[in-house]
Each structure stands twice: as structure tokens, then as C-alpha cells.
Motif scaffolding. Structure first.
Motif, short mmCIF file in Angstrom:
data_model
loop_
_atom_site.label_atom_id
_atom_site.label_comp_id
_atom_site.label_asym_id
_atom_site.label_seq_id
_atom_site.Cartn_x
_atom_site.Cartn_y
_atom_site.Cartn_z
N GLU A 247 0.85 -1.19 0.00
CA GLU A 247 0.00 0.00 0.00
C GLU A 247 0.89 1.25 0.00
N THR A 248 0.68 2.12 -1.00
CA THR A 248 1.44 3.37 -1.08
C THR A 248 0.69 4.36 -1.95
N ASP A 249 0.72 5.61 -1.55
CA ASP A 249 0.08 6.66 -2.34
C ASP A 249 1.09 7.49 -3.12
N ASP A 250 2.37 7.12 -3.00
CA ASP A 250 3.39 7.89 -3.72
C ASP A 250 4.47 6.96 -4.29
N HIS A 255 5.02 12.81 -6.61
CA HIS A 255 3.58 12.89 -6.71
C HIS A 255 3.14 13.27 -8.13
N THR A 260 5.84 7.66 -10.95
CA THR A 260 5.17 6.36 -10.86
C THR A 260 5.59 5.45 -12.00
N TYR A 278 0.00 -0.96 -10.64
CA TYR A 278 -0.27 0.02 -9.59
C TYR A 278 -1.58 0.73 -9.91
N GLY A 280 -2.84 3.33 -8.03
CA GLY A 280 -2.88 4.62 -7.36
C GLY A 280 -2.81 4.51 -5.85
N HIS A 281 -3.10 3.35 -5.34
CA HIS A 281 -3.06 3.13 -3.88
C HIS A 281 -2.34 1.83 -3.50
N GLU A 282 -2.39 0.84 -4.39
CA GLU A 282 -1.77 -0.45 -4.07
C GLU A 282 -0.92 -0.93 -5.23
#
Length: 332
Positions: A247-250, A255, A260, A278, A280-282
Motif C-alpha cells: 500500500e502506497t500513495d506515492d 507525486h 510512478t 499500480y 494509485g493506492h496499491e
């Protein structure tokens, strides 16, 4: 080695069902393509395949409900045909679709289906009582099927298929749309039947059930035998190793899309990585077999500044095996 497998190895390795080079055509469509199957007496045997793979056709050929074009089918070392009544009395079938009479009570339904195999009324009465106890429906014996919950209705379906105490039982998706308590009761009942001596052929879309109760598993598709073995043996046949979720938002520590995309490209370039996705969250990374996949992935993520939340890693499942061998998920 399980108790069942030890019993099989110690006592007998003879076949309950042996299918050799079976071919079934429907016009130009080849439903069974020189299909082979060998189910040992005393085991719970899982038969897996997506819709249209040929499972139902194979079972109907084994039961002599369908003719076939080439090959042989033997049940308990005897050829089986439409009039093999003595052999068919040794077989029980629990279909996916509940097949009971709504006009009859629970007890009357079990008695009716048992009477197809056991004409003697006194003997049948004892078998019906045993079946009611076996599926836990004694308190519902006077109920009509319309008054039963989905789980209890599935139990009645099983009782109707096994009341005559068959030596070979086909279970086709017996836990579809039932609650967890009923599912556990059904699986425990199947294991109990097996422990009492019945050979079981089991089909299901629930991989965890197959892994839980089956001694060996055959995966088929397009009418062909693809792979056979225990759950562990099947998992060892594929390239897929662990599946890592982060789990990651970055992802990439930046950003914006460029960071990404750069992190995904770096991950996909790792020798151990088969795929990286990916949302966007996982982040999901599917790895080949290796000793330090998790360390390699985490080292790369740390080097590009990714902030890591919840992390999990799991070993391959039968779903992974199925996906890699057939190119599709096991679908309903």
C-alpha cells in the motif's frame, strides 16, 4: 502424507474411474480431445476447469449418459454402458442444480431417490434415517423444500445423492451460494463419506475448498488434460512465486505520473519480477520463484523514495496455477 493417502498407498492403488483417450465431438466442435483420467479408489479427486472446458461432458461420458467417439471408460475396472445397472447402483451423483421434488417432504424426497437403487422398503428405511442424521436434517424431516434455507436445501440435495451409500460419488459444485456454516458442514460431510470408504470426484469454483479436501487435482481446458498432482505439486509446476502487495500513495516518491511510471519500469526490469501493476493506492508485484524476491522489491522501492504502508507477501495459490496454465481465471 494425509491419512487418506496413507490408506490408499497401504491398501490399494486400483482405479475407481479410468478414462483413456476419450474423444467426444459435437459436429465440428471437439468437446473432449483424447482426454485421460485415472481416479484411485479411496481418494477425493478434484476436477477443475473453466466453463466449456469439458468437465460436464467428461462426467456424462463416465456415467454413460453420453456416447463418445473414441476411447474407453472403465468404472471399478468394468466397462460402463447405459444398461450397466449393477455398476450404476454403486454410484451417487450430487448435481450443481438442486434436484428435489417440492411436493414431497425432506424424508419423502430422500426415500424416493434411495428407492431408485434400493427396492427393499425395510432396508431403505434404515438408509433414509442414516442420511437424515448424516446431513443434520432429522429436525426438518417433515418440511417441504420450499421451507428450507439455501444451505439446508443443499444438504437435502446431498442426502438424496448418497442415501444408498454409493462407492463412488460425484459432487458438482455442492457449496454454491450457501452460508459459511453450511459450507463447512458440507465439506466435513464429504470428508466423512470418504473416510467411510467412498471415492469422491469433486468439482468446484472455490479453489480453497479444492485445496482443503482433495488428495489430487486435475486441471483441464479445451477438453484436454493439462496438469495433475497434489496442490503442492501443481504449484511447483508454474513459474509464479510469491505475490507482493504494497500500500502506497506515492509510488516512486514523486507525486506525479512520471515518477510512478519510472518506478514501475524499474520494478519490471528486476529479474525476479513477472509483472508489476499500480492502481494509485496499491502496488501488486508478481514474482518468479526465488529466495529474496521481497528484499529485492523493497530495496528498489526504498531507493526511489516510496513510502510503504501495509505490506503483504503470499505464496502461489491454485488460482495462480489455474491462471498460468489456462490463461484465464476460474470463472463462474
Amino acid at each position: 502424507m494425509s491419512e487418506r493417502m496413507e490408506r490408499q498407498t497401504g491398501e490399494s492403488s486400483s482405479s475407481a474411474v479410468k478414462v483413456s483417450k476419450l474423444v467426444k465431438r459435437y459436429g465440428d466442435m471437439l468437446a473432449l480431445d483424447y482426454f485421460d483420467l485415472d481416479v484411485h479408489q479411496g481418494e477425493i479427486f478434484g476436477l477443475l476447469g473453466p466453463n466449456g472446458s469439458g468437465k460436464t461432458t467428461a462426467i456424462n461420458c463416465i456415467l454413460a449418459l453420453l456416447t463418445f467417439d473414441e476411447g474407453t471408460v472403465r468404472v471399478f475396472d468394468e466397462p460402463i454402458g447405459p444398461t450397466s445397472y449393477a455398476l450404476k447402483r454403486r454410484i451417487g451423483i450430487v448435481p450443481q442444480n438442486v434436484a428435489v421434488f417440492n411436493e414431497l417432504t425432506v424424508e419423502e424426497n430422500i426415500d424416493y431417490f434411495c428407492s431408485l437403487y434400493v427396492p427393499d422398503r425395510a432396508r431403505r428405511h434404515a438408509l433414509v434415517e442414516d442420511a437424515l442424521d448424516f446431513v443434520g436434517l432429522r429436525d426438518y424431516r417433515r418440511f417441504r423444500p420450499s421451507k428450507l434455507s439455501g444451505g439446508l436445501l443443499r444438504r437435502l440435495n446431498i442426502a438424496c445423492g448418497v442415501a444408498h451409500k454409493p462407492d463412488l460419488i460425484f459432487f458438482d459444485e455442492p457449496t454454491v451460494a450457501v452460508d459459511p456454516q453450511s459450507r463447512n458442514a458440507i465439506l466435513e460431510g464429504i470428508q466423512r463419506l470418504n473416510h467411510e470408504g467412498a471415492t469422491v470426484i469433486y468439482t468446484s469454483h472455490y479453489m480453497e475448498e479444492v485445496e482443503q479436501i482433495c488428495d489430487r487435482i486435475l486441471i483441464m481446458d479445451h477438453g484436454r488434460h493439462l496438469a495433475l498432482g497434489t496442490a503442492d505439486e501443481l504449484k511447483a509446476m508454474i513459474d509464479t512465486g510469491e505475490r507482493i502487495s504494497v500500500e502506497t500513495d506515492d509510488l516512486g516518491g514523486l507525486h506525479h505520473e512520471a515518477g510512478t511510471q519510472q518506478a514501475l519500469e524499474q520494478l519490471r526490469a528486476l529479474p525476479c519480477v513477472m509483472s508489476a501493476d499500480y492502481d494509485g493506492h496499491e502496488l501488486t508485484v508478481r514474482c518468479r520463484r526465488g529466495d529474496h524476491n521481497l528484499l529485492d522489491v523493497l530495496t528498489l522501492l526504498k531507493s526511489n523514495g516510496t513510502n510503504i504502508g501495509h505490506l503483504s507477501s503470499r505464496q502461489p495459490t491454485l488460482n495462480d496455477v489455474f491462471l498460468e496454465l489456462t490463461g484465464t481465471a476460474l470463472r463462474d
